[in-house]
Every structure is written in C-alpha cells, then in structure tokens.
Design an enzyme around this catalytic site. Structure first.
Site, PDB file in Angstrom:
ATOM      1  N   CYS A 121      -2.389   9.506   2.632  1.00  0.00           N
ATOM      2  CA  CYS A 121      -2.110   8.837   1.357  1.00  0.00           C
ATOM      3  C   CYS A 121      -3.247   9.056   0.368  1.00  0.00           C
ATOM      4  O   CYS A 121      -3.013   9.166  -0.829  1.00  0.00           O
ATOM      5  CB  CYS A 121      -1.848   7.346   1.567  1.00  0.00           C
ATOM      6  SG  CYS A 121      -3.166   6.502   2.443  1.00  0.00           S
ATOM      7  N   GLU A 171       0.876  -1.190   0.000  1.00  0.00           N
ATOM      8  CA  GLU A 171       0.000   0.000   0.000  1.00  0.00           C
ATOM      9  C   GLU A 171       0.901   1.224   0.000  1.00  0.00           C
ATOM     10  O   GLU A 171       1.532   1.523   1.006  1.00  0.00           O
ATOM     11  CB  GLU A 171      -0.866   0.018   1.271  1.00  0.00           C
ATOM     12  CG  GLU A 171      -1.824  -1.135   1.429  1.00  0.00           C
ATOM     13  CD  GLU A 171      -3.044  -1.003   0.556  1.00  0.00           C
ATOM     14  OE1 GLU A 171      -3.192   0.017  -0.147  1.00  0.00           O
ATOM     15  OE2 GLU A 171      -3.850  -1.943   0.563  1.00  0.00           O
TER      16      GLU A 171
HETATM   17  P1  NDP Z   1       8.347   5.071   4.312  1.00  0.00           P
HETATM   18  O1  NDP Z   1       8.248   4.342   3.030  1.00  0.00           O
HETATM   19  O2  NDP Z   1       9.484   5.989   4.529  1.00  0.00           O
HETATM   20  O3  NDP Z   1       8.355   4.051   5.537  1.00  0.00           O
HETATM   21  C1  NDP Z   1       7.326   3.101   5.728  1.00  0.00           C
HETATM   22  C2  NDP Z   1       7.832   2.017   6.662  1.00  0.00           C
HETATM   23  O4  NDP Z   1       8.829   1.237   6.014  1.00  0.00           O
HETATM   24  C3  NDP Z   1       8.475   2.541   7.939  1.00  0.00           C
HETATM   25  O5  NDP Z   1       8.146   1.708   9.020  1.00  0.00           O
HETATM   26  C4  NDP Z   1       9.942   2.450   7.603  1.00  0.00           C
HETATM   27  O6  NDP Z   1      10.758   2.382   8.730  1.00  0.00           O
HETATM   28  C5  NDP Z   1       9.976   1.142   6.842  1.00  0.00           C
HETATM   29  N1  NDP Z   1      11.167   0.959   6.024  1.00  0.00           N
HETATM   30  C6  NDP Z   1      12.037   1.890   5.567  1.00  0.00           C
HETATM   31  N2  NDP Z   1      13.003   1.308   4.812  1.00  0.00           N
HETATM   32  C7  NDP Z   1      12.742  -0.010   4.787  1.00  0.00           C
HETATM   33  C8  NDP Z   1      13.350  -1.145   4.164  1.00  0.00           C
HETATM   34  N3  NDP Z   1      14.433  -1.015   3.409  1.00  0.00           N
HETATM   35  N4  NDP Z   1      12.794  -2.359   4.343  1.00  0.00           N
HETATM   36  C9  NDP Z   1      11.679  -2.506   5.085  1.00  0.00           C
HETATM   37  N5  NDP Z   1      11.050  -1.468   5.704  1.00  0.00           N
HETATM   38  C10 NDP Z   1      11.569  -0.242   5.555  1.00  0.00           C
HETATM   39  O7  NDP Z   1       6.953   5.836   4.449  1.00  0.00           O
HETATM   40  P2  NDP Z   1       6.510   6.889   5.544  1.00  0.00           P
HETATM   41  O8  NDP Z   1       6.597   6.270   6.899  1.00  0.00           O
HETATM   42  O9  NDP Z   1       7.246   8.161   5.274  1.00  0.00           O
HETATM   43  O10 NDP Z   1       4.961   7.067   5.213  1.00  0.00           O
HETATM   44  C11 NDP Z   1       4.482   7.981   4.278  1.00  0.00           C
HETATM   45  C12 NDP Z   1       4.140   7.278   2.990  1.00  0.00           C
HETATM   46  O11 NDP Z   1       3.202   6.256   3.252  1.00  0.00           O
HETATM   47  C13 NDP Z   1       3.479   8.183   1.972  1.00  0.00           C
HETATM   48  O12 NDP Z   1       4.024   7.950   0.704  1.00  0.00           O
HETATM   49  C14 NDP Z   1       2.015   7.747   2.007  1.00  0.00           C
HETATM   50  O13 NDP Z   1       1.327   8.007   0.835  1.00  0.00           O
HETATM   51  C15 NDP Z   1       2.147   6.288   2.294  1.00  0.00           C
HETATM   52  N6  NDP Z   1       0.921   5.764   2.846  1.00  0.00           N
HETATM   53  C16 NDP Z   1       0.164   4.898   2.093  1.00  0.00           C
HETATM   54  C17 NDP Z   1      -1.044   4.441   2.572  1.00  0.00           C
HETATM   55  C18 NDP Z   1      -1.887   3.480   1.792  1.00  0.00           C
HETATM   56  O14 NDP Z   1      -2.755   2.868   2.375  1.00  0.00           O
HETATM   57  N7  NDP Z   1      -1.680   3.309   0.505  1.00  0.00           N
HETATM   58  C19 NDP Z   1      -1.551   4.862   3.881  1.00  0.00           C
HETATM   59  C20 NDP Z   1      -0.677   5.740   4.582  1.00  0.00           C
HETATM   60  C21 NDP Z   1       0.517   6.168   4.068  1.00  0.00           C
HETATM   61  P3  NDP Z   1      11.424   3.746   9.295  1.00  0.00           P
HETATM   62  O15 NDP Z   1      10.319   4.715   9.532  1.00  0.00           O
HETATM   63  O16 NDP Z   1      12.053   3.277  10.542  1.00  0.00           O
HETATM   64  O17 NDP Z   1      12.388   4.214   8.223  1.00  0.00           O
END
Ligand code: NDP
Length: 507
Positions: free
Chosen positions: A287, A253
């Site tokens: 999002c 997502e």
């Molecule tokens: P990120 O992609 O930066 O991070 C999402 C999660 O992935 C965090 O827990 C992060 O950890 C983790 N992560 C980072 N790098 C890795 C890796 N290499 N392998 C596995 N996990 C990893 O997103 P954001 O937290 O900044 O969230 C915002 C984004 O989420 C926006 O683009 C938004 O549109 C999207 N979103 C989508 C939704 C949907 O339902 N489609 C709903 C809500 C948000 P850490 O934070 O520790 O880096």
C-alpha cells in the site's frame, strides 16, 4: 463480488448467494495453484456469535489490567519469535512471496507487538490535567478505556503485518478482537489466532472468522464497538456505508499512489535503490509502495540509468529466494497490464520491460518514463512491480505533482538540503526522507492516510488511543466560595467572574 480460486472475480449468477450456502472455501498457493487449506465460510449468525462470545472474554481481558495483558502479549511475542519460520511458511504458501520477505513482515509484527504491550499503560492510564482557573477546585483526569470488541478486516498483501497493526494495538488497549482475514489468506489469520489461544487459552479474546466479503459485511453489522478496515478504497467505502447502519465507528486504511521526489542535490544511488525497492519489493503489492517518481530534470537521465540497472536484474519466480513472488490476486494482473499498455499507447517510454513483462502469475519489473499525467499508471493504484519516473523542473514542482492525487498515504523525498521542508509540504500521512518505507518500521510513529487513502491511525500512541474511548472525570476537592453553576448564585458571583475573565483572558 465473490472471488474464485486465486481471486478471479466470479460473475456467475450464483456468485452472490453461494458464499453463505457453501460451508467451506479453499485457499491456494498462487505460485502453483495447489490447494493450501480449506476454511469455513462463516455466515452472519456465526459472526454475531463470535462477537457475543468475545464480549464476555473482553471483560476478563480488561480486568487483567495492563500488567496482566502485557505478560500475555509478551509471551505471544516470544512464541512468534520462536516459530517465525512456521508463520513465514504459511504466509509464503498463501501469498507466494519470497521467504525472506515473509520473515521481514513478521519481524515488523514482533517489534510492533513489543511496542504496543510496553507502552499501553503509559499512553492510556489515567492522568491528571490542569483544571484551569474556572474549575480550580476540581481534580481533572483523563483515561483511555477499551472500546470493547474490535472487528478487524484485513487484506492479503501483508496478511500478518497489516491486520496486526490494528490487532496488537487493540489487544494491548484492553479490547477483544474478531478478525476477518482476506479470503486469499485465511490460513495466516487462523495461525495468528491459534497461537494467541495457546498463550491465552482461558477465553476467546482474539478470534477469527473466515469467508468472503459477505463475512466482512456481517462483521460490520455485528455490533462491534469499532471496525478497523485495511484494504482497497472501493471496499473501504462499502465498509463505511455498512457500518453507518449501526453508527459503528470505523478506521479505514486504504490504498495509495505514493510518490518519491528526487531533488537535484540527492544521493542518486541511494534514491535509485530506494525507488526500486519501494516499487518492486513484494512484487509491488504494497500500500505504501512507490508508484510514481518525480525527478528534477538535471539529474533525471543519470537517475533513470541507475533505476534501470537495478530493476533489470530483478527476477520474479516461485522459488523461496526469488527477488519477487507472483501477483497474489490473479485479477490484479489485468489491472497491471492495462496500466502499462495504456501508458505506452499514450506515448510513454519503457526503460525496463513493457507489455511482455506481464506473464501471469508473475510480472517482471517495468520502468516507464514520460508518462502523461492523465494515464491510469499515474492516477490509480497499479499494485505491481512497475514504476513511473517523470521529469520535473524543480523539487517544488515534484511536490505539486505528488500532491495532485486523490490518495495521500505515504511519500518519499530524496534531498540533501531540503528534505524536512519538502516533506512538510506533502499531503500524506507519512513521509520518509532519504530512505523509503522506514516510517512503517518505527512502532512509535502513527500510520494512516488522508483523502481516499482513509483516516484514523494505527501504530504508536495514536494507534493505541484509536481503540479506546477517552473518559474525562472531574472530582471536586473543595467548595469554591463562589459557584456560578447553581440557581442559588447571586448576581455578584457572575459580576466577579466577569472581572476575572477580563483581567486574565482579555489581554
Ligand atoms: P479488498 O478491499 O479487496 O479487501 C480487503 C478486505 O475486505 C478483505 O478481507 C475482503 O474480504 C474484505 N471485504 C470485501 N468486501 C467486503 C464488504 N463488502 N464488507 C466488508 N469487508 C469486505 O483489498 P485487498 O485484500 O485486495 O487488499 C489490497 C488493498 O489493500 C490495496 O488497495 C492496498 O493498497 C490496501 N492496503 C492498504 C494498507 C494501508 O495500511 N493503508 C495496507 C495494505 C493494503 P475478501 O478478501 O474475502 O473479499
């Protein structure tokens, strides 16, 4: 890349090794930069152990059956209702969002949890299907069995609602869950797991691992039976790549660039209200937030006035009753600034706000119009309280422009006469007609995107099935007089079948 306090990218040489060396990391209140909490930085060994333990817990959870799980999930839901303000406090302290926005997020969590536990049995239990004419002697059934241990990786913008779209449905389907919350909101993840353990103290059915991206990557490699990721498209691609090493199935997502199309016959007041709420609530960090509006030119001037009137009144701030909170992830402020500045340099007009609206950690509302399609503000996720309003000659052109995006998460249409017809032509996973974001609050509806917004579905019956493996079973009821599936068949058997197939399927 790792992040420092408040999400600033850490480009130091030690950045890539530090997270596994450090035992803890901190979360901060983005409104004040005060320390909120300290959490373990879990390494791969810890994550593997959490998944191994969860595997044992899952067998116990599965054996409880639908009724036993429902009873516990309902008890957890009631706890969430009783302690909603405590949970809202944790969300506010880690995201900075206004308290009523945190409450609204939790209300949605509670309603989804209710739906998932109530409907899991009717959606997933064994059911009969027709065996068809070739296998008329068989009883055919299909059942949706839990996958096992589901890994969930969540973002910070709705730190309870977005991961719970996977967690609640995965648990109701009989899985154990290991959840890695965003490094910005580990306390929310911890609070959810701790309260679940109060209701289900027997086994670690739902546990949390905390840390940076490396901890998330370790969860992808840990041997979970499915990985449900919610976050940015770029990280989603990395997650898929990591999961491909072990062929772990993924639900992805990701981000969006959702459009709202305003037709000439639309209720303009309602459309303006929806555009401003859709774009600016949660300071635009949604999002499925509205990022682009395509309004038919005959009503564009009036619509823009109504949008400006509303957006102008909104004030960001750190107080619990502010209209908008801060930008939770500090590094996003620069993305917002870049999108606004570039649009203005390309000839866009600011109807509300402008470059000066970006005052970290807050961003005041920005309404831009006449933005050229090549601008980042039109193409890329801005994730701030900004909106691009562009004129189109017809709603049909609006649909075309809305669809000209690599994303396809949600969308909105305001039209009195053509709502359903226009909705159907949008390339998106969800559409709201004459309201905004409403689909996310209907637990029976599937939620997810197309294109670079990801794939797979949370919520609803599809969301329950997403965390299961279907198992098809045939049971022979009686022997057929003719059996084509044996070396003992005669040539007459197949000739007979050929006659039947010509008669029944050939015309
Ligand atoms: P990120 O992609 O930066 O991070 C999402 C999660 O992935 C965090 O827990 C992060 O950890 C983790 N992560 C980072 N790098 C890795 C890796 N290499 N392998 C596995 N996990 C990893 O997103 P954001 O937290 O900044 O969230 C915002 C984004 O989420 C926006 O683009 C938004 O549109 C999207 N979103 C989508 C939704 C949907 O339902 N489609 C709903 C809500 C948000 P850490 O934070 O520790 O880096």
């Amino acid at each position: 890349m790792t992040q420092t306090a408040r999400g600033n990218p850490d480009t130091s040489a030690e950045a890539d090794i530090r997270p596994v060396e450090r035992a803890t990391f901190e979360s901060y209140d983005p409104r004040t930069e005060e320390l909120v909490g300290s959490h373990p930085t879990h390494d791969a060994a810890h994550v593997d152990e959490a998944v191994r333990t969860a595997r044992g817990a899952q067998r116990w959870w599965d054996e409880l059956g639908f009724a036993g799980r429902k009873q516990r999930l309902d008890a957890w839901r009631k706890l969430l209702v009783r302690r909603i303000d405590e949970a809202a406090g944790v969300i506010c302290s880690e995201t900075g969002k206004p308290v009523d926005d945190a409450r609204l997020e939790l209300i949605l969590v509670i309603d989804h949890l209710h739906w998932a536990s109530k409907h899991a049995e009717s959606v997933l239990r064994r059911r009969k299907v027709s065996p068809g004419f070739l296998m008329a002697n068989q009883a055919a059934t299909v059942e949706y069995l839990p996958q096992g241990v589901v890994g969930v990786i969540g973002p910070w913008n709705y730190p309870a609602f977005t991961p719970m779209g996977s967690i609640a449905y995965a648990l109701a389907a009989g899985n154990a869950v290991v959840f890695k919350p965003s490094e910005l909101t580990p306390g929310v993840g911890r609070w959810l797991a701790d309260t679940f353990a109060e209701i289900v103290p027997e086994h670690p059915v739902f546990t949390v691992v905390t840390g940076y991206g490396e901890t998330g990557a370790a969860l992808c490699r840990s041997g979970v039976d499915k990985l449900a990721f919610t976050g940015s498209t770029e990280t989603g691609k990395r997650v898929m790549e990591t999961c491909s090493e072990t062929l772990t199935p993924v639900l992805v997502e990701c981000g969006g660039k959702d459009a709202l199309v305003v037709d000439a016959d639309a209720d303009l007041d309602a459309a303006a209200d929806a555009a401003v709420w859709g774009a600016m609530s949660n300071a635009g960090q949604t999002c499925i937030g509205v990022e682009r509006v395509y309004v038919v030119e005959t009503v564009a001037e009036r619509f823009l006035e109504l949008v400006a009137e509303r957006a102008d009144k909104l004030r960001p701030g750190g107080e619990p009753r502010a209209d908008l909170g801060p930008i939770t992830m500090a590094s996003q402020v620069e993305v917002i600034r870049r999108h606004v500045d570039e649009a203005l340099n390309l000839g866009a007009r600011a109807v509300v706000g402008g470059s000066d609206s970006v005052r970290p950690p807050f961003v005041e509302p920005v309404v831009l119009t006449d933005v050229p399609p090549e601008a980042e503000a039109v193409r890329e996720e801005t994730f701030g309280p900004t909106i691009v309003v562009d004129r189109v000659t017809s709603a049909d052109e609006g649909i075309e422009r809305a669809n000209a995006s690599r994303y396809g998460l949600g969308a909105t249409v305001f039209s009195r006469a053509r709502g359903a017809e226009l909705a159907r032509r949008l390339r998106s996973g969800m559409v709201a007609v004459n309201s905004v974001i409403s689909f996310a609050a209907v637990p029976a509806l599937p939620f997810g995107g197309v294109g670079e917004s990801g794939f797979g579905r949370i919520h609803g019956a599809d969301g329950l099935r997403e965390f299961t493996r279907s198992q098809a079973v045939t049971r022979m009821k009686y022997r057929m007089p003719i059996n084509p599936m044996t070396f003992g068949r005669s040539s007459r058997t197949v000739r007979h079948l050929m006659r039947l197939v010509r008669m029944l399927r050939g015309r």
